[in-house]
Scaffold this motif. Sequence first.
Motif, PDB file in Angstrom:
ATOM      1  N   SER A 251       0.818  -1.217   0.000  1.00 51.42           N
ATOM      2  CA  SER A 251       0.000   0.000   0.000  1.00 51.42           C
ATOM      3  C   SER A 251       0.851   1.266   0.000  1.00 51.42           C
ATOM      4  O   SER A 251       0.356   2.338  -0.375  1.00 51.42           O
ATOM      5  CB  SER A 251      -0.938   0.003   1.215  1.00 51.42           C
ATOM      6  OG  SER A 251      -0.196   0.074   2.420  1.00 51.42           O
ATOM      7  N   LEU A 252       2.114   1.148   0.403  1.00 56.20           N
ATOM      8  CA  LEU A 252       3.001   2.311   0.382  1.00 56.20           C
ATOM      9  C   LEU A 252       3.319   2.750  -1.042  1.00 56.20           C
ATOM     10  O   LEU A 252       3.741   3.888  -1.271  1.00 56.20           O
ATOM     11  CB  LEU A 252       4.305   1.996   1.119  1.00 56.20           C
ATOM     12  CG  LEU A 252       4.184   1.613   2.591  1.00 56.20           C
ATOM     13  CD1 LEU A 252       5.549   1.189   3.133  1.00 56.20           C
ATOM     14  CD2 LEU A 252       3.634   2.766   3.406  1.00 56.20           C
ATOM     15  N   PHE A 253       3.114   1.839  -1.998  1.00 56.54           N
ATOM     16  CA  PHE A 253       3.471   2.102  -3.399  1.00 56.54           C
ATOM     17  C   PHE A 253       2.228   2.218  -4.279  1.00 56.54           C
ATOM     18  O   PHE A 253       2.296   2.022  -5.484  1.00 56.54           O
ATOM     19  CB  PHE A 253       4.375   0.983  -3.916  1.00 56.54           C
ATOM     20  CG  PHE A 253       5.651   0.820  -3.144  1.00 56.54           C
ATOM     21  CD1 PHE A 253       6.799   1.498  -3.531  1.00 56.54           C
ATOM     22  CD2 PHE A 253       5.701  -0.005  -2.033  1.00 56.54           C
ATOM     23  CE1 PHE A 253       7.980   1.356  -2.815  1.00 56.54           C
ATOM     24  CE2 PHE A 253       6.884  -0.156  -1.309  1.00 56.54           C
ATOM     25  CZ  PHE A 253       8.019   0.530  -1.698  1.00 56.54           C
ATOM     26  N   ASP A 254       1.083   2.557  -3.681  1.00 58.47           N
ATOM     27  CA  ASP A 254      -0.181   2.584  -4.420  1.00 58.47           C
ATOM     28  C   ASP A 254      -0.253   3.691  -5.459  1.00 58.47           C
ATOM     29  O   ASP A 254      -0.917   3.546  -6.487  1.00 58.47           O
ATOM     30  CB  ASP A 254      -1.356   2.744  -3.444  1.00 58.47           C
ATOM     31  CG  ASP A 254      -1.775   1.430  -2.818  1.00 58.47           C
ATOM     32  OD1 ASP A 254      -1.287   0.384  -3.282  1.00 58.47           O
ATOM     33  OD2 ASP A 254      -2.567   1.452  -1.859  1.00 58.47           O
ATOM     34  N   THR A 255       0.381   4.821  -5.190  1.00 56.29           N
ATOM     35  CA  THR A 255       0.252   5.982  -6.075  1.00 56.29           C
ATOM     36  C   THR A 255       1.630   6.532  -6.429  1.00 56.29           C
ATOM     37  O   THR A 255       2.602   6.334  -5.697  1.00 56.29           O
ATOM     38  CB  THR A 255      -0.559   7.098  -5.394  1.00 56.29           C
ATOM     39  OG1 THR A 255       0.175   7.575  -4.252  1.00 56.29           O
ATOM     40  CG2 THR A 255      -1.925   6.586  -4.945  1.00 56.29           C
ATOM     41  N   PRO A 256       1.727   7.244  -7.546  1.00 61.44           N
ATOM     42  CA  PRO A 256       3.007   7.892  -7.887  1.00 61.44           C
ATOM     43  C   PRO A 256       3.469   8.860  -6.799  1.00 61.44           C
ATOM     44  O   PRO A 256       4.662   8.963  -6.521  1.00 61.44           O
ATOM     45  CB  PRO A 256       2.682   8.636  -9.189  1.00 61.44           C
ATOM     46  CG  PRO A 256       1.552   7.867  -9.788  1.00 61.44           C
ATOM     47  CD  PRO A 256       0.731   7.389  -8.621  1.00 61.44           C
ATOM     48  N   GLU A 257       2.493   9.549  -6.160  1.00 64.99           N
ATOM     49  CA  GLU A 257       2.851  10.483  -5.097  1.00 64.99           C
ATOM     50  C   GLU A 257       3.465   9.740  -3.913  1.00 64.99           C
ATOM     51  O   GLU A 257       4.447  10.193  -3.319  1.00 64.99           O
ATOM     52  CB  GLU A 257       1.615  11.257  -4.639  1.00 64.99           C
ATOM     53  CG  GLU A 257       1.046  12.214  -5.665  1.00 64.99           C
ATOM     54  CD  GLU A 257       0.107  11.544  -6.654  1.00 64.99           C
ATOM     55  OE1 GLU A 257      -0.420  12.241  -7.523  1.00 64.99           O
ATOM     56  OE2 GLU A 257      -0.086  10.306  -6.563  1.00 64.99           O
ATOM     57  N   GLY A 258       2.873   8.609  -3.583  1.00 58.88           N
ATOM     58  CA  GLY A 258       3.401   7.819  -2.484  1.00 58.88           C
ATOM     59  C   GLY A 258       4.803   7.313  -2.770  1.00 58.88           C
ATOM     60  O   GLY A 258       5.676   7.337  -1.890  1.00 58.88           O
TER      61      GLY A 258
END
Length: 205
Positions: free
Chosen positions: A113-120
């Motif tokens: 879940s830490l890598f779910d989004t480009p922002e993350g």
Amino acid sequence: QSQIRLGLRFVRRDHPDYYPLMLASEVLGQGGFGSRLVNRIRSDEGLAYHVSSFVGSDYDRPSTIGVVLQTKTQSTGRALELVRQEIRRLADSGFRQGELQKARKGMVASVPSLFDTPEGIADLLVQSAAWGRADDHFGRYLRALDTIPDSTVLRVFRKWFVPDSMRVVVAGPAKELLAPFADGSPALSSWGPVRVWNLDSLQRR
């Protein structure tokens, strides 16, 4: 209402005790429903909506560890005593069958879940650069969770989660908190130095 914090100065995240204590804290209270503090204080006793243990994560300075909870003023003594009992029970009797396995799985499952989004992902890269983490930091983290012996987790828990060494701060109505509890629970003075912040006084400032 009483806002209760028990805390103790810990170490930086790069200390070898960090990951073992994180696993132990998952079992104690950081793992949400199914963890010992939540089962005992919220589910069984109905004394708190939120209760959790925590292990601070700081790379540049020592962090803190401890327990946070909220309860009714009149149940403050009882809730604190239950925290003390559960910490001591875990230290004395060790982990029950399957507890650490569940904690390991939960912590591993939270990583994607830490890598779910480009922002993350960008945030993680910036943090890793600022903190000097290795490129394979998360791989090392996952391997550590799988390979730390159960005996090490228990040894580190016994070393750090010592109720009598923890500082206790309670924010709430001081007059009621410093008086004997009607249910006969141990007085706050039984915890040694306890800091009581009177919320009524703070609100008038």
